[in-house]
Design an enzyme around this catalytic site. Structure first.
Site, PDB file in Angstrom:
ATOM      1  N   LYS A   1       0.888  -1.171   0.000  1.00 52.50           N
ATOM      2  CA  LYS A   1       0.000   0.000   0.000  1.00 52.50           C
ATOM      3  C   LYS A   1       0.923   1.218   0.000  1.00 52.50           C
ATOM      4  CE  LYS A   1      -1.771   3.137   1.805  1.00 52.50           C
ATOM      5  NZ  LYS A   1      -1.585   4.533   1.318  1.00 52.50           N
TER       6      LYS A   1
ATOM      7  N   GLU B   1       8.443   1.746  11.475  1.00 51.64           N
ATOM      8  CA  GLU B   1       9.515   2.746  11.361  1.00 51.64           C
ATOM      9  C   GLU B   1       8.849   4.106  11.397  1.00 51.64           C
ATOM     10  OE1 GLU B   1      12.466   1.870  11.574  1.00 51.64           O
ATOM     11  OE2 GLU B   1      12.738  -0.096  10.647  1.00 51.64           O
TER      12      GLU B   1
ATOM     13  N   CYS C   1      12.928  11.261   8.494  1.00 53.39           N
ATOM     14  CA  CYS C   1      12.706  10.831   9.876  1.00 53.39           C
ATOM     15  C   CYS C   1      13.991  10.878  10.688  1.00 53.39           C
ATOM     16  CB  CYS C   1      12.136   9.417   9.877  1.00 53.39           C
ATOM     17  SG  CYS C   1      13.111   8.282   8.882  1.00 53.39           S
TER      18      CYS C   1
ATOM     19  N   GLU D   1       7.956  16.451  15.957  1.00 50.71           N
ATOM     20  CA  GLU D   1       8.611  16.257  14.665  1.00 50.71           C
ATOM     21  C   GLU D   1       7.964  17.214  13.673  1.00 50.71           C
ATOM     22  OE1 GLU D   1       7.788  12.693  12.345  1.00 50.71           O
ATOM     23  OE2 GLU D   1       9.933  12.489  12.031  1.00 50.71           O
TER      24      GLU D   1
HETATM   25  P1  NAD Z   1       1.584   8.846   7.376  1.00 53.88           P
HETATM   26  O1  NAD Z   1       1.757   8.077   8.612  1.00 53.88           O
HETATM   27  O2  NAD Z   1       0.517   9.844   7.288  1.00 53.88           O
HETATM   28  O3  NAD Z   1       1.362   7.877   6.131  1.00 53.88           O
HETATM   29  C1  NAD Z   1       2.218   6.806   5.832  1.00 53.88           C
HETATM   30  C2  NAD Z   1       1.436   5.760   5.081  1.00 53.88           C
HETATM   31  O4  NAD Z   1       0.433   5.233   5.934  1.00 53.88           O
HETATM   32  C3  NAD Z   1       0.723   6.279   3.841  1.00 53.88           C
HETATM   33  O5  NAD Z   1       0.774   5.289   2.831  1.00 53.88           O
HETATM   34  C4  NAD Z   1      -0.697   6.455   4.337  1.00 53.88           C
HETATM   35  O6  NAD Z   1      -1.668   6.370   3.302  1.00 53.88           O
HETATM   36  C5  NAD Z   1      -0.829   5.281   5.289  1.00 53.88           C
HETATM   37  N1  NAD Z   1      -1.881   5.410   6.310  1.00 53.88           N
HETATM   38  C6  NAD Z   1      -2.478   6.545   6.758  1.00 53.88           C
HETATM   39  N2  NAD Z   1      -3.431   6.234   7.672  1.00 53.88           N
HETATM   40  C7  NAD Z   1      -3.423   4.885   7.809  1.00 53.88           C
HETATM   41  C8  NAD Z   1      -4.164   3.976   8.614  1.00 53.88           C
HETATM   42  N3  NAD Z   1      -5.091   4.386   9.472  1.00 53.88           N
HETATM   43  N4  NAD Z   1      -3.882   2.663   8.512  1.00 53.88           N
HETATM   44  C9  NAD Z   1      -2.928   2.212   7.683  1.00 53.88           C
HETATM   45  N5  NAD Z   1      -2.203   3.024   6.879  1.00 53.88           N
HETATM   46  C10 NAD Z   1      -2.439   4.354   6.945  1.00 53.88           C
HETATM   47  O7  NAD Z   1       3.015   9.468   7.116  1.00 53.88           O
HETATM   48  P2  NAD Z   1       3.482  10.395   5.930  1.00 53.88           P
HETATM   49  O8  NAD Z   1       2.908  11.746   6.184  1.00 53.88           O
HETATM   50  O9  NAD Z   1       3.210   9.746   4.624  1.00 53.88           O
HETATM   51  O10 NAD Z   1       5.069  10.382   6.172  1.00 53.88           O
HETATM   52  C11 NAD Z   1       5.685  11.210   7.109  1.00 53.88           C
HETATM   53  C12 NAD Z   1       5.959  10.486   8.412  1.00 53.88           C
HETATM   54  O11 NAD Z   1       6.685   9.291   8.164  1.00 53.88           O
HETATM   55  C13 NAD Z   1       6.825  11.266   9.354  1.00 53.88           C
HETATM   56  O12 NAD Z   1       6.286  11.251  10.655  1.00 53.88           O
HETATM   57  C14 NAD Z   1       8.156  10.544   9.351  1.00 53.88           C
HETATM   58  O13 NAD Z   1       8.925  10.659  10.493  1.00 53.88           O
HETATM   59  C15 NAD Z   1       7.764   9.162   9.072  1.00 53.88           C
HETATM   60  N6  NAD Z   1       8.874   8.434   8.424  1.00 53.88           N
HETATM   61  C16 NAD Z   1       9.572   7.514   9.157  1.00 53.88           C
HETATM   62  C17 NAD Z   1      10.637   6.838   8.595  1.00 53.88           C
HETATM   63  C18 NAD Z   1      11.408   5.806   9.380  1.00 53.88           C
HETATM   64  O14 NAD Z   1      12.058   4.967   8.780  1.00 53.88           O
HETATM   65  N7  NAD Z   1      11.372   5.805  10.680  1.00 53.88           N
HETATM   66  C19 NAD Z   1      10.997   7.099   7.288  1.00 53.88           C
HETATM   67  C20 NAD Z   1      10.269   8.038   6.570  1.00 53.88           C
HETATM   68  C21 NAD Z   1       9.196   8.697   7.151  1.00 53.88           C
END
Ligand code: NAD
Length: 480
Positions: free
Chosen positions: A169, A244, A278, A383
């Site tokens: 996804k 992550e 991140c 963050e």
């Molecule tokens: P997000 O959590 O909003 O979305 C990530 C993914 O999850 C997307 O594909 C989204 O559609 C999906 N999603 C959203 N709601 C969901 C639900 N209820 N159930 C299942 N899936 C769902 O994050 P974002 O805005 O896309 O990315 C930014 C965030 O990601 C930041 O907080 C960042 O720190 C984190 N990040 C972490 C890492 C790491 O390796 N630790 C790497 C990159 C980004």
């Protein structure tokens, strides 16, 4: 205009049952560049069923067969490096040099998994027992927009190496990259159902995957808030999870550090991936007596080397925020920093000066540095996920370590010092999954993941492969 009308299920590109169309943007221009038709929960169920069917035979494949499959995947992704780079710039806005790295990374992560798999023994011994590492089953892989192709390829490679099948996804905002990856995987001739890709909304398709009883494992990269929702949803079926999540990484500048070098590394750590990382080093801890000198060096570094602007311009170091929502979020935090009394050193609210032509209205923010930040301020705790850094003065080393650990996050830290052994002793006391001493480089062989609310589990290396497996111990008879 791009129109992406199909998802990838059971070895075929098919029209989704879902009927919603989602606009795709070029963030540097703040303009719609196309649309993607989104999958729904029914599509997710079809994809999970296909992956479940494929698991029966794929889980029995030999290591050699999986290595050959990963080799085909690697070749197909590597062959699309230029197309991937163009998509990353167009829909994400990564500056050109970063976009090139990200496009290469998508293929490199597969190669790295192949190296681990080649040296991995699925049959192990523990005392009198045989221990056989078994693939978990269907893996749901959920990725964010800040490195969509790289995350898809890394998670998929590890899942397939372990013998799992997968339903991906991807971020709905990254559909151009996803289409290129899906076409490459199709060309790599994987058995039908081993990989399925269903672009849809997180709260619809992501939630369906997290709840489904036939999904054994969810590997998620994204925000801490969504990570917790996935953990709750998966609890009902006791899903294995790798999460992550976010970070608020400290950069500890020790009092013996070469300040010019430290300012350069701190800027690199803070502004990597336009601050949408991140692992970005966003809390820079500086000895109080050295604060003024460090401020001058960092400000000069940022002004000289971190221009924000058109990602197609090779001089650009900081691209736009991915969306209007993200742009507004960063603006909000800059305002909060000012309201809470932090001192603005560089940048501030609004767009950078000098944007013109096609990118005049892009979602650019000014690379921003605050000083005199206190670790209890909002900008030091939340963050931000944009190029906004906080300089936090400290007294002695004990206080620096205490501040570094005073956060709900624990993903990464940086320690900068002229004395590597002293830095190492400090590193050993920071509650994070990875510490970088006098460097900002990546080590793909090492486990990656967070302590505390930065996540659960590890990706990369041997730990990343084992995250898709369960050990079965057999006593009484050894396999010949
Ligand atoms: P997000 O959590 O909003 O979305 C990530 C993914 O999850 C997307 O594909 C989204 O559609 C999906 N999603 C959203 N709601 C969901 C639900 N209820 N159930 C299942 N899936 C769902 O994050 P974002 O805005 O896309 O990315 C930014 C965030 O990601 C930041 O907080 C960042 O720190 C984190 N990040 C972490 C890492 C790491 O390796 N630790 C790497 C990159 C980004």
């Amino acid at each position: 205009m791009h129109e992406i009308a199909q998802i990838y299920v059971d070895g075929q590109f098919v029209t989704p049952h879902g009927e919603e169309w989602f606009d795709l943007y070029n963030p540097a221009k703040a303009k719609v560049i196309g649309r993607v038709r989104l999958a729904d929960a029914e599509d997710a169920a079809h994809a999970i069923a296909a992956a479940k069917r494929a698991f029966a035979s794929y889980s029995q494949t030999s290591k050699a067969a999986r290595l050959a499959l990963l080799q085909r995947m690697h070749a197909a992704i590597a062959a699309r490096e230029d197309a991937l780079m163009a998509a990353i710039i167009e829909e994400y806005g990564a500056p050109i040099s970063r976009a090139r790295w990200m496009a290469k990374h998508a293929a490199n992560v597969i190669q790295e998994v192949m190296t681990v798999l080649a040296g991995y023994d699925f049959a192990q011994r523990a005392g009198t027992a045989d221990v056989v590492m078994q693939p978990l089953g269907v893996a749901g892989l959920i990725t964010p927009w800040n490195s969509n192709a790289g995350f898809i390829c890394g998670k998929l490679a590890a899942a397939l190496a372990a013998g799992c099948t997968a339903v991906v996804k991807p971020s709905e905002m990254s559909a151009l990259q996803t289409r290129i990856v899906a076409e490459a995987l199709h060309e790599a001739d994987l058995p039908a159902g081993v990989v399925n890709i269903v672009t849809g909304r997180g709260e619809v398709v992501g939630a369906a995957i997290s709840l489904h009883p036939d999904v054994a494992k969810v590997s998620f990269t994204g925000s801490t808030t969504v990570g917790k929702a996935i953990l709750r949803a998966g609890a009902e079926t006791l899903k294995r999870v790798t999460l992550e999540l976010g970070g608020k990484s400290p950069v500890l500048v020790l009092d013996d550090a070469d300040l010019a070098q430290a300012a350069s590394l701190a800027a690199q750590a803070g502004f990597m991936n336009s601050g949408q990382a991140c692992i970005a080093g966003t809390r820079i801890l500086v000895p109080r007596p050295l604060l003024a000198d460090f401020e001058a060096l960092l400000a000069a570094e940022v002004m000289a080397r971190y221009p924000a602007g058109d990602p197609q311009d090779p001089a650009t170091a900081v691209g736009p925020m991915v969306s209007r929502k993200q742009w507004e979020r960063v603006q909000h935090y800059i305002r909060v920093g000012l309201e809470e009394g932090a001192r603005l050193l560089v940048g501030g609210t609004g767009r950078p000066a000098g944007l013109a032509g096609a990118v005049a209205d892009g979602w650019f923010v000014q690379p921003t540095v605050f000083s005199d930040v206190h670790n209890q301020m909002t900008i030091a705790r939340d963050e931000i996920f944009g190029p906004v850094l906080s300089l936090i003065p400290y007294g002695d080393e004990e206080e620096a370590i205490a501040i570094a650990n005073d956060t709900r996050y624990g993903l990464q830290a940086y320690v900068l010092s002229a004395d590597p052994l002293r830095a190492r002793a400090v590193a050993d006391r920071i509650d994070v999954g990875r510490v970088l001493i006098n460097t900002v480089t990546h080590e793909p062989a090492a486990p990656f993941g967070g302590f505390k609310q930065s996540g659960i589990g590890r990706e990369y290396g041997r730990a990343g492969l084992e995250a898709y497996m369960e050990p079965r111990a057999i006593l009484g008879v050894h396999r010949a």
